[in-house]
Design an enzyme around this catalytic site. Sequence first.
Site, mmCIF file in Angstrom:
data_model
loop_
_atom_site.group_PDB
_atom_site.id
_atom_site.type_symbol
_atom_site.label_atom_id
_atom_site.label_comp_id
_atom_site.label_asym_id
_atom_site.label_seq_id
_atom_site.Cartn_x
_atom_site.Cartn_y
_atom_site.Cartn_z
ATOM 1 N N LYS A 246 0.863 -1.187 0.000
ATOM 2 C CA LYS A 246 0.000 0.000 0.000
ATOM 3 C C LYS A 246 0.893 1.228 0.000
ATOM 4 C CE LYS A 246 -4.164 1.944 2.081
ATOM 5 N NZ LYS A 246 -3.825 3.349 1.986
ATOM 6 N N ARG A 251 -3.766 8.646 -5.533
ATOM 7 C CA ARG A 251 -4.459 7.785 -6.490
ATOM 8 C C ARG A 251 -4.524 8.484 -7.843
ATOM 9 N NH1 ARG A 251 -8.648 3.924 -5.312
ATOM 10 N NH2 ARG A 251 -8.961 2.672 -7.183
ATOM 11 N N ARG A 266 -8.298 10.905 -7.278
ATOM 12 C CA ARG A 266 -9.334 10.095 -6.647
ATOM 13 C C ARG A 266 -10.674 10.822 -6.595
ATOM 14 N NH1 ARG A 266 -9.511 7.118 -1.169
ATOM 15 N NH2 ARG A 266 -11.552 7.759 -0.479
ATOM 16 N N GLU A 295 -1.248 4.260 -8.170
ATOM 17 C CA GLU A 295 -0.887 5.206 -7.105
ATOM 18 C C GLU A 295 0.413 5.893 -7.497
ATOM 19 O OE1 GLU A 295 -2.900 5.551 -4.417
ATOM 20 O OE2 GLU A 295 -1.677 6.337 -2.780
ATOM 21 N N PHE A 335 -1.871 -0.628 -10.695
ATOM 22 C CA PHE A 335 -2.377 -1.923 -10.215
ATOM 23 C C PHE A 335 -3.552 -2.445 -11.032
ATOM 24 C CE2 PHE A 335 -3.288 1.381 -6.925
ATOM 25 C CZ PHE A 335 -4.623 1.595 -7.198
ATOM 26 N N ARG A 410 -17.085 0.413 -2.306
ATOM 27 C CA ARG A 410 -16.161 0.034 -1.255
ATOM 28 C C ARG A 410 -16.662 -1.301 -0.733
ATOM 29 N NH1 ARG A 410 -12.737 2.946 1.870
ATOM 30 N NH2 ARG A 410 -13.674 4.982 1.510
ATOM 31 N N LYS A 416 -7.816 -3.179 3.005
ATOM 32 C CA LYS A 416 -6.525 -2.585 3.363
ATOM 33 C C LYS A 416 -6.134 -2.989 4.776
ATOM 34 C CE LYS A 416 -9.000 1.629 4.425
ATOM 35 N NZ LYS A 416 -9.319 2.999 4.100
HETATM 36 P P1 AMP Z 1 -7.596 4.565 2.003
HETATM 37 O O1 AMP Z 1 -7.366 5.886 1.312
HETATM 38 O O2 AMP Z 1 -6.949 4.459 3.330
HETATM 39 O O3 AMP Z 1 -9.061 4.174 1.975
HETATM 40 O O4 AMP Z 1 -6.862 3.431 1.132
HETATM 41 C C1 AMP Z 1 -7.180 3.176 -0.195
HETATM 42 C C2 AMP Z 1 -6.190 3.905 -1.067
HETATM 43 O O5 AMP Z 1 -4.908 3.273 -1.015
HETATM 44 C C3 AMP Z 1 -6.515 3.859 -2.537
HETATM 45 O O6 AMP Z 1 -7.474 4.822 -2.883
HETATM 46 C C4 AMP Z 1 -5.165 4.133 -3.189
HETATM 47 O O7 AMP Z 1 -5.000 5.541 -3.321
HETATM 48 C C5 AMP Z 1 -4.163 3.657 -2.159
HETATM 49 N N1 AMP Z 1 -3.344 2.507 -2.597
HETATM 50 C C6 AMP Z 1 -2.015 2.399 -2.405
HETATM 51 N N2 AMP Z 1 -1.534 1.257 -2.901
HETATM 52 C C7 AMP Z 1 -2.583 0.589 -3.443
HETATM 53 C C8 AMP Z 1 -2.728 -0.667 -4.102
HETATM 54 N N3 AMP Z 1 -1.698 -1.496 -4.311
HETATM 55 N N4 AMP Z 1 -3.976 -1.027 -4.511
HETATM 56 C C9 AMP Z 1 -5.033 -0.213 -4.300
HETATM 57 N N5 AMP Z 1 -4.945 0.986 -3.686
HETATM 58 C C10 AMP Z 1 -3.742 1.391 -3.249
#
Ligand code: AMP
Length: 577
Positions: A246, A251, A266, A295, A335, A410, A416
């Site tokens: 991650k 994004r 995003r 990303e 990805f 979602r 995550k």
């Molecule tokens: P969050 O913002 O905490 O909800 O986490 C999701 C975000 O992680 C996504 O919107 C991406 O911007 C980021 N991200 C980073 N690495 C990845 C990955 N390998 N696959 C999907 N999302 C990722």
Amino acid sequence: MTFADVAAYLDRMEGTRSRNELVKTLAELYTRTSPDEIQPVTYLIQGRLVPFFEPVEMGMGEKLVMASIAQASGRPVAEVNELFNTLGDLGLVAEKLSTGSPAKTPSIADAHSRLMEIAASAGPGSVEKKRTVFASLLHDLDARSAKHLVRMALGRLRLGLGDPTVLEALSFAKKGDRSLRPSLEAAYNRTSDLGLIAKTFWTEGEKGIAALKITVGRPIRPQLAERLPNPEAVINKLGAVVVQPKYDGIRVQIHKNGANVRVFSRNLEDFSLMFVELVAAAKKLKDRTLILDGEAIGYNPESEEYVMFQQTASRRRQHGIEEAAASLPLVAFVFDVLYRNGKDLTPLPYGERYALLGEVLGGSTVLTPAPLTTTSSAEELTKTLLDNISKGLEGVVVKRMDSPYQAGARNFNWVKLKRTTSGQLNDTVDLVLLGYYFGKGKRTSFGLGALLAGVYDAEHDRFDTITKIGTGLSDAGWREIHQRADKLQVKEKPARVRSLLTPDVWLKPEVVVEVLADEITPGTNHTAGKVGDGPGYALRFPRIVSFRAADKRPEDATTVKEIVEMFQQQGRRKVSP
Ligand code: AMP
């Protein structure tokens, strides 16, 4: 339909304290709108001229608006300025100085095309051009319309109409109930263009909506990740999964149409001008049309390290892009591939889409596939998670190999898992600032004390309160919040906010902050997750970790549904590091 008709509805909606009323009133406006008008109306009620992802802005600052008001009303700028000092809102100034009458008011299509002319004027002489066109439009408008026009131009429309509210109103206008919201929403997830959806719905009905396809050049609303408490829970729920690092970057959705490449964030903003190296790299790929999801992250060539989100985010500033691109070049870990040479790939299983990436990216050093491993063992997943954390990454994203790409969803196709803090998985939440209390003691000098913050209820398109935040910011941070909050003050509780508390000052929901808290507890003070007379949820010991505003819209904040899930997971949050 005239601009004055729309302005009258804006006035009515502004005075509405309930979200249901808001939907009904907007639906009533829509029933009076013809297929030719519905697209501009849909953009204008959200203070836009075009869909959010098109970088078309009127480019009118306060000074220029004041000069236009002066020109339209034949008063000296000094008088306009003085009135602004007294009234504090240029919309009210324009209303007060208006000389026009409703009889002359332009049609909505005419007003929209004149505003587009303002947006299109650039280069030498454009300031005078903008002023003159805006002044002539103001001159033709009645007082109430002038007020709303000025607020639109300054991006200060009082009404916060969320996308789901607009979609629900469209459904009500046609069907008398909200039953069409899901199909309208699905089309929105594929196209991100409310105006296009409204127009298609009006001209071609439900069939037309279902036929709206993913297109290069229109961002797809991104798939998002769910949370689970630990690796065991992930394997129990998902079985065999793929695991990716991650990255804590930004994004990006990269759209390539021949030599034309655009990069969307995003929250669907066009970032192409800022992320020049991604654009250049995508141009070199051999496929004619592509949509890639990934990303972007800053890479320091000297230390050979990836940089933190805040530093990557600094690249979003418009100035000095070239210098920044040299000292902090961006790379993107791709990805997913969602579209290729005219074919929508989103229904394919992830494994098949991922398998195409090597060929699509063809050895580019800027756009590289996000590495991936496969596992069905909790021990192995734990090890991969800890490995990634020790490399300074945020954690991992776990994905189901057989999942389609579900735009805007979602769900447990993606989960995550983030860094561990003192042996516990600990995740931040993104909250929207809804109000503040006047400070006591030291903070009175910044004008505000505790902040009232909330989460997003996606089902009802509203913001529910979840906590008051008093700590976590440096003095500079408080000052910044104060400055931003100043512009967002509203006299009464916004219709989309549900709250049992009344802060000293209400804010238009706009600023998103990242918050860490010790625990989620049931409580009676807040409305998050509250049904009927039951309790809501609250955060214990919240502190602000960062401002995420540029990255997330208020509707991208943590949702009530996520809070409920996090609460349920809390008890089971034992991790074996
Ligand atoms: P969050 O913002 O905490 O909800 O986490 C999701 C975000 O992680 C996504 O919107 C991406 O911007 C980021 N991200 C980073 N690495 C990845 C990955 N390998 N696959 C999907 N999302 C990722």
